[in-house]
Design an enzyme around this catalytic site. Structure first.
Site, PDB file in Angstrom:
ATOM      1  N   ASP A  10       0.869  -1.187   0.000  1.00  0.00           N
ATOM      2  CA  ASP A  10       0.000   0.000   0.000  1.00  0.00           C
ATOM      3  C   ASP A  10       0.905   1.237   0.000  1.00  0.00           C
ATOM      4  O   ASP A  10       1.670   1.447   0.943  1.00  0.00           O
ATOM      5  CB  ASP A  10      -0.893  -0.061   1.260  1.00  0.00           C
ATOM      6  N   ASP A 110      -3.392   2.476  -5.495  1.00  0.00           N
ATOM      7  CA  ASP A 110      -2.184   2.397  -4.654  1.00  0.00           C
ATOM      8  C   ASP A 110      -2.102   1.148  -3.773  1.00  0.00           C
ATOM      9  O   ASP A 110      -1.385   1.135  -2.786  1.00  0.00           O
ATOM     10  CB  ASP A 110      -2.042   3.684  -3.821  1.00  0.00           C
ATOM     11  N   GLU A 111      -2.798   0.092  -4.156  1.00  0.00           N
ATOM     12  CA  GLU A 111      -2.767  -1.140  -3.361  1.00  0.00           C
ATOM     13  C   GLU A 111      -2.735  -2.364  -4.255  1.00  0.00           C
ATOM     14  O   GLU A 111      -3.477  -2.424  -5.244  1.00  0.00           O
ATOM     15  CB  GLU A 111      -4.057  -1.248  -2.537  1.00  0.00           C
TER      16      GLU A 111
HETATM   17  P1  TTP Z   1      -5.145   5.712   1.101  1.00  0.00           P
HETATM   18  O1  TTP Z   1      -4.274   4.517   0.839  1.00  0.00           O
HETATM   19  O2  TTP Z   1      -6.317   5.529   1.969  1.00  0.00           O
HETATM   20  O3  TTP Z   1      -4.287   6.875   1.737  1.00  0.00           O
HETATM   21  P2  TTP Z   1      -2.845   7.407   1.425  1.00  0.00           P
HETATM   22  O4  TTP Z   1      -2.122   6.561   0.432  1.00  0.00           O
HETATM   23  O5  TTP Z   1      -2.927   8.848   1.076  1.00  0.00           O
HETATM   24  O6  TTP Z   1      -2.145   7.318   2.842  1.00  0.00           O
HETATM   25  P3  TTP Z   1      -1.602   6.064   3.660  1.00  0.00           P
HETATM   26  O7  TTP Z   1      -0.147   6.335   3.861  1.00  0.00           O
HETATM   27  O8  TTP Z   1      -2.391   6.120   4.928  1.00  0.00           O
HETATM   28  O9  TTP Z   1      -1.863   4.828   2.869  1.00  0.00           O
HETATM   29  O10 TTP Z   1      -5.660   6.306  -0.258  1.00  0.00           O
HETATM   30  C1  TTP Z   1      -4.897   6.291  -1.454  1.00  0.00           C
HETATM   31  C2  TTP Z   1      -5.142   7.538  -2.254  1.00  0.00           C
HETATM   32  O11 TTP Z   1      -6.520   7.652  -2.555  1.00  0.00           O
HETATM   33  C3  TTP Z   1      -4.760   8.806  -1.525  1.00  0.00           C
HETATM   34  O12 TTP Z   1      -3.413   9.155  -1.690  1.00  0.00           O
HETATM   35  C4  TTP Z   1      -5.713   9.816  -2.105  1.00  0.00           C
HETATM   36  C5  TTP Z   1      -6.923   9.025  -2.526  1.00  0.00           C
HETATM   37  N1  TTP Z   1      -8.034   9.249  -1.559  1.00  0.00           N
HETATM   38  C6  TTP Z   1      -8.982  10.239  -1.848  1.00  0.00           C
HETATM   39  O13 TTP Z   1      -8.903  10.870  -2.904  1.00  0.00           O
HETATM   40  N2  TTP Z   1      -9.963  10.478  -0.937  1.00  0.00           N
HETATM   41  C7  TTP Z   1     -10.073   9.791   0.246  1.00  0.00           C
HETATM   42  O14 TTP Z   1     -10.992  10.057   1.048  1.00  0.00           O
HETATM   43  C8  TTP Z   1      -9.091   8.773   0.539  1.00  0.00           C
HETATM   44  C9  TTP Z   1      -9.158   8.007   1.832  1.00  0.00           C
HETATM   45  C10 TTP Z   1      -8.091   8.558  -0.403  1.00  0.00           C
HETATM   46 CA    CA Z   2      -1.978   4.302   0.622  1.00  0.00          CA
END
Ligand code: TTP
Ligand code: CA
Length: 367
Positions: A10, A110-111
């Site tokens: 992730d 992103d996963e």
């Molecule tokens: P996430 O994996 O939830 O968050 P992240 O990658 O920013 O942070 P983390 O280090 O906690 O993993 O979400 C992935 C992407 O999806 C994030 O960069 C932006 C987008 N996103 C949105 O646009 N709106 C939202 O409410 C969320 C949760 C994520």
């Molecule tokens: Ca992430």
């Protein structure tokens, strides 16, 4: 049966990390990426932020004006989302991941899950080094960091990953998987949304451990057979869902515009050659066999036509596509005198080596 070794990767604070990547000077500042609604200069919501901004209480989904208020007095930098750029970065990393796994499944931008059982010979010790190696490779090639969870199945890998971020590497071996889950709130399980969580509380279930001990028959009565059994298994760290590419496309195609309008077969085939390469690359990535090849044509009067051929035995090779594209164009050019402007190549009629199983998680509404 050998233990599976499943990884979930992730990307850390993904959109904001992408912005840092192209603007290294902002790395030590709070960074917020948002969607601007355009109504007023500041209206919109936070998509994500880097970990520096998070220390000030900024969260995904928060109104931008609130994020701005929380970061007042800092040298925060705001960005508008740029999906095209984030997708490009994501594609490059996913491509690297694929090369490290026998089975690969991208779940979002992103996963991704990687089944690396073979690569690490079922060993969780080797899996640690293997994950480090992937992290370093991605850092060197693309510049992105990510967190990894490793477990005997997807469920454990996901929860392991969430437990340590950013740049985390959390390993949960099979014999401790159940204990690892026990103390967590039950809503950490996929499929336990608000409504279900309330129902569970009424049943006296607060933690995953409570759910594991709860009578399975009773769960089936309350939630139905499929979901009841899923909850029982999940709480006991049992998850047999395979790692596999999601949502298979029904076809893979590429279209391109010719440098000049023409009826010349060889000139057209130069273009379709490039398109075939791209199509074939995706076919290989998705480990598909195909039974149909088609061409698509847009002529100078903007009329479009397609022609296809279907064969009895599925094929996996590029030469088959090239050969049929050539024959289809030869035939087509014999029938049509109008010059051609755009051409396309498509393959379809896919089959896989292994049958696809229904994803249990598809039964749920997450909320
Ligand atoms: P996430 O994996 O939830 O968050 P992240 O990658 O920013 O942070 P983390 O280090 O906690 O993993 O979400 C992935 C992407 O999806 C994030 O960069 C932006 C987008 N996103 C949105 O646009 N709106 C939202 O409410 C969320 C949760 C994520
Ligand atoms: Ca992430």
């Amino acid at each position: 049966m050998q233990n599976r070794v499943v990884m979930l990767a992730d990307f850390d604070y993904f959109y904001a990390q992408c912005e840092e990547l192209r603007n290294p000077a902002i790395k030590d500042k709070p960074v917020v990426v948002g969607v601007y609604s355009g109504r007023t200069e500041e209206s919109g919501a936070v998509s994500t932020s880097n970990y520096i901004a998070r220390k000030y209480g900024v969260k995904s989904g928060m109104p931008l004006f609130l994020a701005k208020r929380k970061l007042e007095g800092t040298d925060v930098v705001f960005f508008k989302v740029d999906h095209e750029y984030y997708d490009q970065i994501s594609d490059r990393v996913m491509q690297i991941f694929r090369s490290y796994a026998t089975n690969f499944e991208q779940v979002s931008v992103d996963e991704a899950y990687l089944d690396v059982t073979e690569q690490v010979e079922g060993s969780f010790e080797k899996a640690r080094d293997y994950a480090q190696k992937i992290k370093i490779d991605v850092k060197n090639q693309v510049g992105i960091s990510f967190s990894v969870g490793i477990g005997p199945n997807k469920l454990i890998a996901k929860i392991a990953c969430d437990s340590q971020k950013p740049d985390g590497l959390t390993i949960v071996k099979p014999h401790v998987a159940k204990v690892f889950l026990e103390s967590l709130d039950v809503d950490r399980l996929l499929g336990v949304g608000k409504k279900t969580s309330i129902k569970m509380t009424e049943l006296g279930i607060r933690t995953v451990g409570d759910l594991a001990k709860f009578d399975c028959q009773r769960l089936i009565e309350v939630f139905g057979k499929v979901i009841g059994i899923y909850f029982h298994n999940a709480a006991n760290a049992v998850d047999n869902e395979p790692v596999q590419e999601q949502g298979d496309a029904e076809s893979i195609s590429r279209i391109g515009t010719l440098k000049q309008d023409t009826c010349d077969l060889e000139f057209i085939l130069q273009k379709t050659e490039e398109l075939t390469d791209d199509v074939f690359k995706e076919v290989v990535e998705k480990n598909l066999s195909f039974k149909q090849v088609a061409i698509y044509v847009v002529r100078t009067d903007l009329s479009s036509k397609s022609r296809s051929v279907t064969f009895d035995q599925p094929s996996k090779d590029k030469e088959t596509i090239r050969r049929h594209v050539r024959v289809l164009f030869e035939k087509f050019l014999n029938e049509s005198t109008l010059e051609i402007r755009r051409v396309g190549v498509k393959v379809s009629g896919f089959s896989r080596e292994e049958p696809k199983q229904k994803q249990l998680s598809n039964f749920f509404q997450i909320g």
